[in-house]
Structure formats: structure tokens, C-alpha cells
Design a protein around this motif. Structure first.
Motif, short mmCIF file in Angstrom:
data_model
loop_
_atom_site.label_atom_id
_atom_site.label_comp_id
_atom_site.label_asym_id
_atom_site.label_seq_id
_atom_site.Cartn_x
_atom_site.Cartn_y
_atom_site.Cartn_z
N UNK A 149 -2.77 -0.04 -10.41
CA UNK A 149 -2.10 0.80 -9.28
C UNK A 149 -0.85 1.12 -10.02
N UNK A 150 -0.26 2.29 -9.25
CA UNK A 150 1.07 2.95 -9.73
C UNK A 150 2.15 1.99 -9.61
N UNK A 151 3.08 1.71 -10.58
CA UNK A 151 4.02 0.74 -10.70
C UNK A 151 3.84 -0.70 -11.30
N UNK A 333 4.51 -5.02 -1.39
CA UNK A 333 4.83 -4.64 -2.71
C UNK A 333 3.76 -3.39 -3.03
N UNK A 334 3.48 -2.37 -2.15
CA UNK A 334 2.35 -1.39 -2.52
C UNK A 334 3.14 -0.55 -3.72
N UNK A 335 4.58 -0.63 -3.96
CA UNK A 335 5.00 0.14 -4.97
C UNK A 335 5.16 -0.82 -6.37
N UNK A 336 4.63 -2.03 -6.25
CA UNK A 336 4.51 -3.08 -7.37
C UNK A 336 6.05 -3.26 -7.89
N UNK A 337 5.90 -3.40 -9.28
CA UNK A 337 7.13 -3.88 -10.01
C UNK A 337 8.17 -2.76 -9.86
N UNK A 338 7.76 -1.47 -9.86
CA UNK A 338 8.82 -0.75 -9.91
C UNK A 338 9.51 -0.60 -8.20
#
Length: 462
Positions: A149-151, A333-338
Motif C-alpha cells: 500500500x501507499x506509505x 493507519x491507512x496512510x501507513x508509515x508515512x
């Protein structure tokens, strides 16, 4: 990172070069703009250009734009007056660095360009399995497809693979396929000959030739047009490229890494991606799990970002409270690490006690007012500033602050000061009494939050 210095390499500019070398940069030099452009066209490449303010900066910027060479440019000179800096910024330079050079300032500029790190922070068993596989396949020359996924950190993983490969001492070149218009992507990949199309004023080497001997990352390859996919497939099979407008194939030797946040098997079924290219790229697949499926990494990454942004902002490192950690671990955390990084950056600035409490954790999608935190570190610098600095801050019209959060006031002060300085980061940081590194981190946060950030050369509007 690769630094290209343009101008007579003498005196203070030599000192700047030595500082950059000491900080780990690879420094090259050209005494004229044309020689510098020739070096860039030939595939030498650079991550940053530092140009003597006495050279025609506007001509350099026009040439870079015409040839679609995207590289940040920093002007430098012994004149520290505002007029010289404004001229350089209006000509297109991102920054003006006064000479003689300050080691910390040069280091901050280099760090702002070379932010990416080869270090992968993890503790979760899910990520440990991915790293184990990455370590196994990194020494080979096989193509690798990184999905997730993105991020999730796909480019970080690509750089990690390069650092563990037999090509680690060679170039790592990245190209975002989604960021280049379709009609220009072929030239970016394979280069072009002089006169191949309108605007092709000289031969230019593409990313494949620039990365020759090293690693080429094709980021978001799923966005590539099917017609160009066919040409890429041939390059992979034949290990040679054809420059646009060229008649003689050019041999290349690169290790190819591709990334995608889409399901490429589905894209193949839907006719959007060539099946034969998919199998060529997918010799090994590294699937990065989303952050919500690697919960132990949330704690490790949070501590990493707390340390990173505390040091960047000159703030004492505070531990995360148990309740703050619980909030972090319970988020989707749909934007993950970012997204996690942005959240911890805010938390570092908002924490008011001896630790980072849950009130400082502002999660995406939640309607929450910022806490009445202690004033961020830059305010101490502003209070200790001289009369001219205080007069400038007062002139920006920020007297009505009652009823507003500290974060709002801080943001407006920084943005208005930047407008006052025509977008010049260095001068804005001096007025605010903060380091250029701190300013860059704050501007990056505002951009991520959708706040318009003045670019160099943008004047203060009436």
C-alpha cells in the motif's frame, strides 16, 4: 548524495566543497554552466547543484527546465545582503547560502536533499520475514518487484536492497513513472539524441544509462503506458536501449527494481499491464505488509520518529506514555508509515509535559483541538532575537492570538515570514530564530496537511 558545484572552485567555494566531502557527498565540479549541463546530459547525474551567484542563474534554470532536468539549485556567494539573495531566488534558486560557508548550514542543505535512509526500522515478525527474504535476494542481479500500500516504505526497501547488493558502490537512480507525462517518459527512461523532438537541443542520457552498473528503481510502474511497457520488456530481454531519435543501440547493465501499490495480477487480467513484462519483473516479489498488520513496528517506528524530530527541532527527547502508545496501536493507519511519521512529528511539537501523552496524538479523521502545549522551541529563539527581528515579526500582523492554538499561531507565523522573505528558507529561518533544518521539517509537515507553502521567488502579497 551527488553534489555538482558550478563556478570557479577557489576560496570559500573550495571550503564548501570540502565540507560536503566530509559529510559523505560525492562532489564534482564545472567552472561554467555549459560544462555543468554537459555533465548532466552525459549521465553523470547530481542530486543537488550549488552555483556561484556570479554566474547567470536564470540561464541555468531555463536550460534545466527546457531539458526537463529536475535538480534543486542552491546559490552561494560572499555577498550576504538581501538584494543579492532576492535576485538569486527570483532567478530560480531554492536557497541562497552565504559564504564563507557554515558547516552546519551546508550539512542541513545536504541532509534536506539526501533525506532517504537505507535503514529499515522494524521489530514485528511480519516485517522480519520480509527483511530475511530481502537479504537473501539482494546480492543477485534478478529483478525484484516490491508491492504494498501507499506509505509502506517501498522506496526505502529498494534503497535497502541496493545497499545490500554487489552494486552498492554504484549509482542508485529512481524514476517515478506516475510523475512523468506519458509523452516524455520514454525520453526520461532511454534518453534522446539532439533534434529528436522539439526542445531536444542536445543529446541526453536517460535513466537506464545514468544507472549503468548500478540499480534503477521504476517507482509505480503500473502507471506506465502499455506501449512503453513493450519497449521496456525489450530492454530487459536484450540489455540494450535505443535513445529517442537514435540509430545505434546502447548496451546497459542495470539491476532493475520496480514498485507498485496496485495488484498487478488484476491489472494483467484487466488488460492494463503486460503479462510478459509482469513475469520479467516479478522474479522475486517483496510484499510489504501494511502497518496495521505489523503492530510491533508501530512502537519501534514511533520511537524512531520521536528521536528524529526532537533532534531536528532542538527539543529534549520525551518518552511515549503508555496511553499515547495505546492510541497509536489502536489506529487503522491507512496512510501507513508515512501517516505515522506525520503524527509523531506533530506529537513532538505539541507535547507539554515530561512525556508525550495521548493529548498530543492527533490522529487522522478525528476532530480534536490541539492541546495548550508549551511553546515550541522556535519561540525561545524569537524571544531572544534582536530588535530588527522582533519588529519584522510584529509587522507581519500576528498580534491577535487569543483563542487560537499554539500550533495555529506557529504555522501562520512561519508561513507569513516565508512570504515576507520571498520564499527564501535561509532568511526566514534567521528571522524566526530557528535552524533551517527545523524550518524545512515544519514546511514539509504543512505541505502534508494541505497548507499552501510559498515557493522560492513568491513575493508577499498585499
Amino acid at each position: 548524495m551527488r553534489l555538482l558545484i558550478l563556478g570557479a572552485l577557489e576560496g570559500h567555494l573550495t571550503a564548501a566543497s570540502q565540507i560536503a566531502l566530509a559529510r559523505g557527498a560525492k562532489v564534482s565540479h564545472a567552472d561554467t554552466i555549459e560544462k555543468g549541463l554537459q555533465a548532466l546530459r552525459s549521465g553523470q547525474g547530481a542530486d543537488l547543484v550549488m552555483i556561484d551567484v556570479r554566474l547567470p542563474i536564470a540561464r541555468l534554470m531555463e536550460s534545466l527546465k527546457a531539458e526537463r532536468i529536475t535538480i534543486p539549485v542552491v546559490a552561494c556567494g560572499i555577498n550576504t545582503d538581501a538584494e543579492t539573495a532576492v535576485r538569486a531566488i527570483k532567478a530560480g534558486a531554492k536557497e541562497y547560502v552565504p559564504l564563507p560557508p557554515d558547516a552546519d548550514l551546508i550539512a542541513a542543505v545536504l541532509e534536506a536533499v539526501a533525506e532517504e535512509s537505507n535503514a529499515v526500522i522494524f521489530k514485528d515478525v511480519a516485517m522480519a520475514q520480509v527483511i530475511k527474504l530481502a537479504d537473501q535476494v539482494a546480492p543477485s542481479d534478478a529483478s525484484i518487484l516490491i508491492t504494498g500500500e501507499s506509505g509502506t516504505g517501498k522506496e526505502v526497501m529498494a534503497r535497502y536492497l541496493h545497499s545490500k547488493s554487489r552494486r552498492a558502490d554504484q549509482k542508485f537512480v529512481a524514476l517515478n513513472c506516475a510523475a512523468i507525462p506519458e509523452n516524455l517518459l520514454e525520453s526520461e527512461l532511454f534518453g534522446h539524441e539532439k533534434g529528436a523532438f522539439t526542445g531536444a537541443i542536445a543529446r541526453r542520457v536517460g535513466k537506464f544509462e545514468e544507472a549503468n552498473g548500478g540499480t534503477l528503481l521504476l517507482d509505480e510502474i503500473s502507471e506506465m503506458d502499455p506501449r512503453l511497457q513493450a519497449k521496456l520488456l525489450r530492454v530487459i530481454q536484450e540489455r540494450e536501449i535505443d535513445r529517442v531519435g537514435g540509430s545505434t543501440p546502447v548496451k546497459v547493465n542495470v539491476r532493475l527494481i520496480a514498485t507498485s501499490n496496485r495488484n498487478l495480477e488484476e491489472e494483467v487480467k484487466n488488460g492494463n499491464f503486460r503479462e510478459d513484462l509482469y513475469f520479467r519483473l516479478n522474479v522475486f516479489n517483496l510484499a510489504l505488509p501494511p502497518l496495521r498488520k505489523r503492530p510491533q513496528d508501530i512502537h519501534a517506528l514511533a520511537e524512531h520518529f520521536v528521536k528524529k524530530y526532537s533532534e531536528a527541532n532542538g527539543i529534549d527527547i520525551k518518552p511515549l506514555s503508555a496511553k499515547a502508545l495505546t492510541r497509536l496501536q489502536g489506529h487503522h493507519w491507512r496512510g501507513n508509515v508515512r501517516e505515522l511519521e506525520n503524527t509523531l512529528h506533530r506529537a513532538v511539537l505539541l507535547a507539554s509535559g515530561d512525556e508525550i501523552g495521548p493529548e498530543a496524538i492527533l490522529l487522522t479523521g478525528e476532530q480534536q483541538n490541539a492541546p495548550a502545549a508549551a511553546a515550541p522551541s522556535f519561540q525561545a529563539g524569537a524571544e531572544g532575537a534582536d530588535d530588527d527581528t522582533r519588529s519584522t515579526v510584529e509587522a507581519l500582523g500576528l498580534g491577535k492570538m487569543v483563542g487560537r492554538t499554539v500550533a495555529d499561531v506557529e504555522r501562520d507565523l512561519i508561513i507569513d515570514t516565508l512570504k515576507h522573505c520571498l520564499g527564501n528558507r535561509t532568511h526566514a529561518a534567521n528571522i524566526l530564530g530557528i535552524s533551517i533544518r527545523t524550518l524545512r521539517n515544519k514546511l514539509r509537515q504543512y505541505s502534508d496537511e494541505g497548507v499552501p507553502v510559498p515557493m522560492p521567488g513568491e513575493a508577499e502579497t498585499a
